[in-house]
Design a protein around this motif. Sequence first.
Motif, PDB file in Angstrom:
ATOM      1  N   HIS A  77       0.653  -0.466  -0.621  1.00 13.67           N
ATOM      2  CA  HIS A  77       0.183   0.352   0.286  1.00 13.67           C
ATOM      3  C   HIS A  77       1.075   1.659  -0.218  1.00 13.67           C
ATOM      4  CE1 HIS A  77       0.694   0.495   4.080  1.00 13.67           C
ATOM      5  NE2 HIS A  77       0.502  -0.843   5.080  1.00 13.67           N
ATOM      6  N   THR A  78       2.118   1.160   0.425  1.00 13.74           N
ATOM      7  CA  THR A  78       3.030   1.839   0.440  1.00 13.74           C
ATOM      8  C   THR A  78       2.757   3.503   1.419  1.00 13.74           C
ATOM      9  OG1 THR A  78       3.157   1.210  -1.914  1.00 13.74           O
ATOM     10  CG2 THR A  78       4.267   2.947  -1.080  1.00 13.74           C
ATOM     11  N   TYR A  79       1.811   3.552   1.962  1.00 14.10           N
ATOM     12  CA  TYR A  79       1.835   4.442   3.395  1.00 14.10           C
ATOM     13  C   TYR A  79       3.097   5.285   3.728  1.00 14.10           C
ATOM     14  CZ  TYR A  79      -2.947   5.379   1.497  1.00 14.10           C
ATOM     15  OH  TYR A  79      -3.668   5.867   0.050  1.00 14.10           O
ATOM     16  N   GLY A  80       3.828   3.869   3.909  1.00 14.46           N
ATOM     17  CA  GLY A  80       5.258   3.554   5.452  1.00 14.46           C
ATOM     18  C   GLY A  80       6.253   4.051   4.354  1.00 14.46           C
ATOM     19  N   GLN A  81       6.458   5.198   4.345  1.00 14.31           N
ATOM     20  CA  GLN A  81       6.764   5.502   3.056  1.00 14.31           C
ATOM     21  C   GLN A  81       8.531   5.712   3.792  1.00 14.31           C
ATOM     22  OE1 GLN A  81       5.916   8.591  -0.032  1.00 14.31           O
ATOM     23  NE2 GLN A  81       4.613   8.684   2.101  1.00 14.31           N
ATOM     24  N   GLY A  96      -8.210  16.811   0.952  1.00 17.94           N
ATOM     25  CA  GLY A  96      -7.332  15.820   2.452  1.00 17.94           C
ATOM     26  C   GLY A  96      -8.851  14.632   3.098  1.00 17.94           C
ATOM     27  N   GLU A  97      -8.375  13.652   3.261  1.00 25.80           N
ATOM     28  CA  GLU A  97      -8.150  12.309   4.121  1.00 25.80           C
ATOM     29  C   GLU A  97      -8.864  13.100   5.462  1.00 25.80           C
ATOM     30  OE1 GLU A  97      -8.335   7.886   4.490  1.00 25.80           O
ATOM     31  OE2 GLU A  97      -6.661   9.077   4.951  1.00 25.80           O
ATOM     32  N   ILE A  98     -11.024  13.091   5.051  1.00 30.26           N
ATOM     33  CA  ILE A  98     -10.631  13.614   6.169  1.00 30.26           C
ATOM     34  C   ILE A  98     -12.097  13.060   7.270  1.00 30.26           C
ATOM     35  CG2 ILE A  98     -12.130  15.737   7.661  1.00 30.26           C
ATOM     36  CD1 ILE A  98      -9.744  16.633   6.630  1.00 30.26           C
ATOM     37  N   THR A  99     -11.860  12.146   8.244  1.00 34.30           N
ATOM     38  CA  THR A  99     -12.686  10.931   7.835  1.00 34.30           C
ATOM     39  C   THR A  99     -14.391  11.201   9.218  1.00 34.30           C
ATOM     40  OG1 THR A  99     -11.810   9.548   9.921  1.00 34.30           O
ATOM     41  CG2 THR A  99     -11.131   9.025   7.155  1.00 34.30           C
ATOM     42  N   MET A 100     -14.424  12.609   9.132  1.00 38.48           N
ATOM     43  CA  MET A 100     -15.378  12.834   9.520  1.00 38.48           C
ATOM     44  C   MET A 100     -17.101  12.627   9.532  1.00 38.48           C
ATOM     45  SD  MET A 100     -13.604  14.662  12.133  1.00 38.48           S
ATOM     46  CE  MET A 100     -14.326  15.312  13.292  1.00 38.48           C
ATOM     47  N   ARG A 101     -18.358  12.018  10.001  1.00 35.13           N
ATOM     48  CA  ARG A 101     -19.357  11.102  10.105  1.00 35.13           C
ATOM     49  C   ARG A 101     -20.239  12.374  11.135  1.00 35.13           C
ATOM     50  NH1 ARG A 101     -15.396   7.728   8.487  1.00 35.13           N
ATOM     51  NH2 ARG A 101     -16.593   6.222   7.393  1.00 35.13           N
ATOM     52  N   ASP A 102     -19.538  13.322  10.122  1.00 35.86           N
ATOM     53  CA  ASP A 102     -20.651  14.503  10.826  1.00 35.86           C
ATOM     54  C   ASP A 102     -20.631  15.741  10.380  1.00 35.86           C
ATOM     55  OD1 ASP A 102     -21.037  17.231  12.611  1.00 35.86           O
ATOM     56  OD2 ASP A 102     -22.759  16.456  13.461  1.00 35.86           O
ATOM     57  N   GLN A 103     -21.481  16.580   9.913  1.00 33.91           N
ATOM     58  CA  GLN A 103     -21.848  17.633   8.707  1.00 33.91           C
ATOM     59  C   GLN A 103     -20.981  18.740   9.187  1.00 33.91           C
ATOM     60  OE1 GLN A 103     -24.173  16.017   8.377  1.00 33.91           O
ATOM     61  NE2 GLN A 103     -24.953  14.655   6.391  1.00 33.91           N
ATOM     62  N   ASN A 130     -13.580   3.522  -1.461  1.00 29.77           N
ATOM     63  CA  ASN A 130     -12.235   3.337  -1.629  1.00 29.77           C
ATOM     64  C   ASN A 130     -11.352   2.268  -1.337  1.00 29.77           C
ATOM     65  OD1 ASN A 130     -11.508   4.052   1.011  1.00 29.77           O
ATOM     66  ND2 ASN A 130     -11.483   6.336   0.662  1.00 29.77           N
ATOM     67  N   HIS A 131      -9.947   2.305  -0.852  1.00 34.54           N
ATOM     68  CA  HIS A 131      -9.242   0.883  -0.659  1.00 34.54           C
ATOM     69  C   HIS A 131      -9.131   0.790   0.272  1.00 34.54           C
ATOM     70  CE1 HIS A 131      -7.102   4.939   0.654  1.00 34.54           C
ATOM     71  NE2 HIS A 131      -6.522   4.510   0.530  1.00 34.54           N
ATOM     72  N   ASP A 132      -9.869   1.620   1.625  1.00 37.21           N
ATOM     73  CA  ASP A 132      -9.879   1.277   2.972  1.00 37.21           C
ATOM     74  C   ASP A 132     -11.307   1.058   3.495  1.00 37.21           C
ATOM     75  OD1 ASP A 132      -7.379   2.184   4.004  1.00 37.21           O
ATOM     76  OD2 ASP A 132      -7.969   4.357   3.717  1.00 37.21           O
ATOM     77  N   THR A 133     -12.553   1.662   2.840  1.00 27.94           N
ATOM     78  CA  THR A 133     -13.880   0.218   3.151  1.00 27.94           C
ATOM     79  C   THR A 133     -14.626  -0.661   2.468  1.00 27.94           C
ATOM     80  OG1 THR A 133     -14.776   2.071   1.082  1.00 27.94           O
ATOM     81  CG2 THR A 133     -14.150   3.386   3.201  1.00 27.94           C
ATOM     82  N   LYS A 134     -15.303  -0.941   3.183  1.00 23.90           N
ATOM     83  CA  LYS A 134     -16.072  -2.317   2.107  1.00 23.90           C
ATOM     84  C   LYS A 134     -16.323  -2.095   0.733  1.00 23.90           C
ATOM     85  CE  LYS A 134     -18.626  -3.830   6.307  1.00 23.90           C
ATOM     86  NZ  LYS A 134     -19.722  -3.907   7.557  1.00 23.90           N
ATOM     87  N   ARG A 135     -16.128  -3.298   0.245  1.00 23.63           N
ATOM     88  CA  ARG A 135     -16.697  -3.137  -1.957  1.00 23.63           C
ATOM     89  C   ARG A 135     -17.860  -3.210  -1.469  1.00 23.63           C
ATOM     90  NH1 ARG A 135     -12.857  -2.015  -6.029  1.00 23.63           N
ATOM     91  NH2 ARG A 135     -11.402  -3.169  -6.527  1.00 23.63           N
ATOM     92  N   ASP A 185      -8.466  -8.319   0.145  1.00 23.01           N
ATOM     93  CA  ASP A 185      -9.301  -9.137   0.157  1.00 23.01           C
ATOM     94  C   ASP A 185     -10.110  -7.728  -1.145  1.00 23.01           C
ATOM     95  OD1 ASP A 185     -10.742 -11.453  -0.683  1.00 23.01           O
ATOM     96  OD2 ASP A 185     -12.210 -10.898  -0.565  1.00 23.01           O
ATOM     97  N   ILE A 186     -10.188  -6.439  -0.095  1.00 24.92           N
ATOM     98  CA  ILE A 186     -10.748  -5.579  -0.840  1.00 24.92           C
ATOM     99  C   ILE A 186      -9.776  -4.665  -2.148  1.00 24.92           C
ATOM    100  CG2 ILE A 186     -12.654  -5.044   0.501  1.00 24.92           C
ATOM    101  CD1 ILE A 186     -10.512  -2.954   1.478  1.00 24.92           C
ATOM    102  N   ARG A 187      -8.449  -5.201  -2.132  1.00 26.38           N
ATOM    103  CA  ARG A 187      -7.290  -4.822  -2.795  1.00 26.38           C
ATOM    104  C   ARG A 187      -7.026  -5.717  -3.746  1.00 26.38           C
ATOM    105  NH1 ARG A 187      -4.945  -2.208   2.207  1.00 26.38           N
ATOM    106  NH2 ARG A 187      -5.725  -0.317   2.726  1.00 26.38           N
ATOM    107  N   LYS A 188      -8.195  -6.904  -4.433  1.00 28.57           N
ATOM    108  CA  LYS A 188      -6.777  -7.936  -5.308  1.00 28.57           C
ATOM    109  C   LYS A 188      -6.540  -6.875  -6.614  1.00 28.57           C
ATOM    110  CE  LYS A 188     -10.898 -10.833  -3.784  1.00 28.57           C
ATOM    111  NZ  LYS A 188     -11.663 -11.487  -4.104  1.00 28.57           N
TER     112      LYS A 188
END
Length: 626
Positions: free
Chosen positions: A207-211, A365-372, A446-451, A497-500
């Motif tokens: 996934h290359t997020y630990g550069q 930006g990835e902001i994973t907030m669930r409130d508007q 996306n690559h972090d969620t359910k398909r 499994d979601i990144r086949k």
Amino acid sequence: MNKIISLPFINRSFLKKTTLFLFFMSLTLNAQIDRIEPPFWYAGMKNPELQILFYGKDIAQYQVSVSNGIKITNVKRTENPNYIFVTIDTKKVSSTDLLFTFKNNNKEAFTQKYSLKKRRENSAQRKSFDSSDMMYLLMPDRFANGNRNNDSGEITTEKYNRELPGGRHGGDIEGIIKNLDYISSLGATTIWSTPLCEDNDAAFSYHTYGQSDVYKIDPRYGTNEDYVRLASEMHKKDMKLVMDYVTNHWGIEHWMIKDLPTREWINQFENYTQTNHKRTVVHDINASKIDTETCLKGWFVPSMPDLNLSNPLALKYLIQNAIWWIEYANLDGLRVDTYNYSDPKGIAKWTKSITDEYPRFNIVGEITMRDQAQLSYWQKDSPIGKIQNFNSSLPTVMDFILTDALQSIFNEDEGTWERGMMRVYDNFANDFLYPNVNNLLIFAENHDTKRINQIYGNDIRKYKMAMAILATVRGIPQLYYGSEIGMAGDQNLGDADIRKDFPGGWEGDENNAFIKEGRTPGQNEYFDYTSKLFNWRKTKSAIHFGKMTHYIPENNVYAYFRYNNSDTVMVLMNNSNETRTINTHRFKENIKDFKTGKDVVSELTFDITNEIIIEPKSVLILELKK
């Protein structure tokens, strides 16, 4: 990991190997210098101050001067004698080669050449992605293997192993380049690739997020020149390239983590401390100091040291690194991972520095907030942020609230006050909180969620409804690779499994989904719908920048209109399991004197003056005609 206060100093053999990549930059390093970062720079930048990192054994003992009448405005030494940070003023300098002289006791010890290159014409005014675009997200290791010769890197620890679900599978930049026409045929105008810089972890580095080196493309993906060529080939096809950038952390194998410039380069506790992930502490006026500190300074995982953006040296380094890639690779945008995990003031300065340099540049930006309201807080010029005198300067945020809805509503056959299409309606009802609703990245997965195809059991009717929403509401739609051919995957089995692998991306694949003849009939049904829908969207300014009027869902049927002065599109979505007859008189304020609507997918024409019959679990996207 127990204690991380004193990470180990120099691993010389590792550093000697990893510095070899600098040859491509026509930069010859002096024997006393192992690293120079940025490796070169550009003349004519809006911010003329350039901080250059020189790294080598005991280099801090030297006094530094530079040629061409350049003014050195600051020299910073830290507790680590192997670093010296030299800041120069490039305001009145054109492209040229500079010569740095390092002296000890006024005796010349050695010199080092440094290049200031010429920028591309109108580089600062480059136009970025916006709501007229559709973004295709891919993971390069899992997309296509275009060059078998780079499957395993000589200096990288993890080797090619396609049999291991979480291993390196060999996808690379060449594989992306060879399949640009496929991506473009979907109606995609922009590619967001997960990170491509080197990640030298021993396992699960795909996934290359630990550069481990942020100035170097991972050799298993290709070279820096390959990345430049990818951008060039995309621009020839009027496509845009977005780099996935990580400001919050590096990998534990990063060369600088092995020999920290200063203890304050990363966030450290007496004992290993993981973030609590509760980012509401940033704006929570009742939050405790310990919770806030743990959130912002705790590590994401033990293998990802947390960067300290409150440290001026580290912040400047990250600003310049991002700008260097924009100039060098001719990028069209950035997507920033875990954006709000970083020090808020630091990440806001990082963002503003880039958008000041490139006024038309977009960063999501990835902001994973669930409130508007909480999500809005992080968008540029937010009225919510203004309450606390905070402005992130971040143009675009990711609408995870809509994503959550799209991952559940199509299994909710009975519409209620809080279920079914009402979830989508309620999300858009809060759009008043955003300073710019067009600058929301919208996605079903996306690559972090359910398909979604897994969630919906490959019921293509539900896939079509999800895509129809993405293609017709406000914001910038993003499609995750493989969904367009029905790819599924169970996240309960692990992220791999979601990144086949994309079928057809490897020699010998029995199913080549990159071409019509190689796709199964089911894959073609998914592909054809997606392609027709998003290619249509490319032509519709009413969708890109128009207004929206929507109507409270009734019987799990949702109706909304997108329009401008010249065009009106009506979307009617039946999320129930029954055929519905819809009386159109309720929509008179938008239908006005239009008489018919042509569905953009089926190309059937409907009389909209009285009633419309719509099948269960289906959607109509009607271009209205008088």
